[in-house]
Design an enzyme around this catalytic site. Structure first.
Site, PDB file in Angstrom:
ATOM      1  N   LYS A 227      45.639  28.896  47.310  1.00  4.14           N
ATOM      2  CA  LYS A 227      46.188  28.304  46.085  1.00  4.14           C
ATOM      3  C   LYS A 227      47.560  28.900  45.828  1.00  4.14           C
ATOM      4  O   LYS A 227      47.701  30.110  45.646  1.00  4.14           O
ATOM      5  CB  LYS A 227      45.270  28.583  44.893  1.00  4.14           C
ATOM      6  N   GLU A 276      51.758  21.422  46.899  1.00  2.00           N
ATOM      7  CA  GLU A 276      52.375  22.322  45.924  1.00  2.00           C
ATOM      8  C   GLU A 276      53.754  22.704  46.452  1.00  2.00           C
ATOM      9  O   GLU A 276      53.914  22.918  47.656  1.00  2.00           O
ATOM     10  CB  GLU A 276      51.485  23.572  45.802  1.00  2.00           C
TER      11      GLU A 276
END
Length: 519
Positions: A227, A276
């Site tokens: 992440k 991302e």
DNA sequence: TTCCGACAGTGGGGTCGCAAT
DNA sequence: ATTGCGACCCCACTATCGGAA
């Protein structure tokens, strides 16, 4: 249709807690809107979902003070209101602030009391009628005579509700409505709502949550994705045409030429990628989130050139003519590794919780935010915070002292809610590090309301300053630089774990301890 | 009958651009 | 030049309803 009809419906929705009763009210007003034509459905469906049709009006919470008294009788149509906001949204340049406020005053002066409540909710973005997009989609389904799931899926793929409501309610029959909804499919160039993750306190819990939420056997494999602490991007490519969207589906293509270039270089003709973007240092380690945010927010080309965003992808929804939304994650990742090699987040696939936990430790040590544990067999559930993705981040805690507390609003009216947090200064006094209202149960709210009244030393009508005696254990994600607070530091995502009555303020954590966390 | 998934609400810090001061 | 506002980035957590089990 009169705007007052919508205001009446909104008031009725707000007046009941039953979701079924709310839905019934929404169904009724949607049907009446449909009788007035698709443009009215477009406006009314937006308003019932708590939004204006104009993304930016330049009006906000602060503009609402100083609006005139309400009118006695309704006169505005929904078309009038939409036209007024379209006018306001079109204003710019010197004098536009004044012109905006003047137009808003004219509109409010023509509105009844309940119309003003709705207008205020739409302008501030805080309608608080206990129903937003999800319940509205349910109501659209019922009003059009089609299953709620088909409406929801169409809205997730369309990336919006308005067009879906217009299509469903404009149909002559439930069969036609279903056919109209089937027209909403994944389209390259039209963003879909991103899939979201639940959270878990640690990797072992995340894996367990995954087994509970799906049909995964306990020993089944999971994907453990890294992440990254950047901004969510959804990138669509059709030949040389590349478009970049944020999590809220804002088109930011013009601001991120480096992402456009990176995706153009990938070996595929059409693509929809989920990922991302973040700023990296020379060694490839992530820069603080604030730098990514700064870089991605600016429209100034010179400023933009001072930092580069690097895209990393963790999912693919479409590649070279093939839609992958319903394919299991395992298959999507196989495609992703082919089409986005070099721009894929690090991952491990394992059935061993220890291996998953080791990946978590390793990526956190590398400066990343954490991991997302995913079910290998799950489809891409656009727009859902489903059980198939579970994020895990490191959690820090501190024992801080409550310096003041603010009055709550809404369901916290009458309670003292938002607490100001301070670290002990060894030289005397306390250094404020931020505020939090999170993590409090109703019982805690009741308790702290009484407790802080006992410690009160001043009350300016909004904030109650207290004697710094109550220690509270706070969880947070990390520290960030701050110009707002005197220590130059603020807590990120602070929330209350518990009040500590076993610890006097003299034993609370010090500002030196906090600074040491910066490393 | 109990359980639990999904939603809405309650706000947090930081960044930018823009218009007003 | 500075300030305030609006719009968006990131977001955690609890209470509640109503369908699922």
């Amino acid at each position: 249709m009169l705007f007052d009809d919508v205001a009446d419906a909104s008031a009725q929705v707000a007046a009941t807690r039953s979701r079924l009763a709310k839905r019934a009210v929404l169904v009724d007003v949607l049907r009446r809107a449909a009788a007035d034509g698709p443009d009215v459905v477009a406006i009314v469906s937006r308003y019932l979902g708590g939004e204006l049709r104009q993304r930016r009006t330049g009006l906000g919470w602060r503009s609402l003070s100083g609006m005139p008294d309400p009118a006695d009788t309704p006169s505005l149509t929904v078309r009038d209101v939409d036209a007024a906001f379209a006018h306001v949204a079109g204003l710019s340049g010197p004098g536009s602030s004044t012109a905006r406020l003047e137009a808003a005053r004219t509109l409010f002066a023509a509105a009844t009391e309940r119309e003003q409540r709705l207008l205020g909710g739409l302008v501030s973005g805080e309608l608080r009628q206990g129903a937003l997009d999800a319940l509205l989609l349910d109501a659209v389904g019922e009003a059009a005579g089609v299953p709620a799931d088909s409406v929801r899926r169409a809205a997730m793929l369309a990336g919006e509700t308005e067009a879906v409501a217009v299509a469903a309610l404009g149909a002559a029959s439930p069969d036609d409505a279903r056919a109209a909804l089937d027209q909403f499919t994944l389209t390259v160039g039209r963003p879909v709502r991103p899939m979201l993750a639940q959270s878990a306190p640690d990797v072992a819990t995340a894996v367990a949550q995954l087994s509970a939420g799906t049909d995964n056997a306990p020993a089944a494999q999971v994907v453990v994705d890294t992440k990254l602490d950047g901004i969510r991007i959804q990138v669509h490519r059709d030949g040389d045409d590349v478009r970049v969207y944020t999590r809220s589906l804002d088109d930011v293509t013009a601001r991120v030429p480096e992402i456009v270039a990176a995706v153009r270089a990938l070996p595929a003709r059409t693509l929809v990628l989920d990922g991302e973007a973040l700023a990296l240092d020379a060694e490839g380690r992530p820069r603080p989130f604030q730098e990514t945010a700064s870089r991605s927010a600016t429209r100034d080309a010179e400023l933009a050139a001072t930092a580069t965003l690097t895209p990393f992808f963790f999912d693919v929804l479409h590649a070279d003519g093939r839609d992958l939304l319903d394919a299991p994650l395992r298959e999507r990742l196989a495609v992703l590794d082919q089409v986005a090699a070099g721009h894929v987040v690090e991952r491990v696939v394992t059935s061993d919780p220890a291996v998953a936990a080791e990946h978590f430790r390793s990526v956190v040590a590398a400066g990343q935010e954490g991991v997302v544990v995913k079910a290998v067999d799950a489809p891409y559930e656009a727009g859902r915070r489903g059980a198939a993705w579970v994020k895990v981040k490191p959690r820090h805690t501190l024992d801080l002292v409550v310096l003041a507390v603010e009055r709550g609003s809404g369901r916290r009216s009458g309670l003292l809610s938002n607490i100001h947090l301070g670290a002990r200064d060894p030289d005397g006094g306390f250094v404020m590090l931020g505020k939090t209202f999170k993590g409090m149960t109703d019982e805690m709210l009741a308790w702290q309301t009484q407790r802080f009244r006992e410690l009160e030393v001043a009350d300016d009508g909004w904030t109650v300053t207290v004697r710094p005696e109550q220690v509270v254990e706070i969880a947070f994600d990390g520290l960030q630089r701050s110009t707002r607070y005197p220590g130059g530091l603020a807590l990120r995502f602070a929330r209350v774990l518990r009040y500590r009555d076993d610890k006097p303020a003299t034993e609370a954590d010090t500002i030196d301890t906090v600074r040491a966390l910066l490393g």
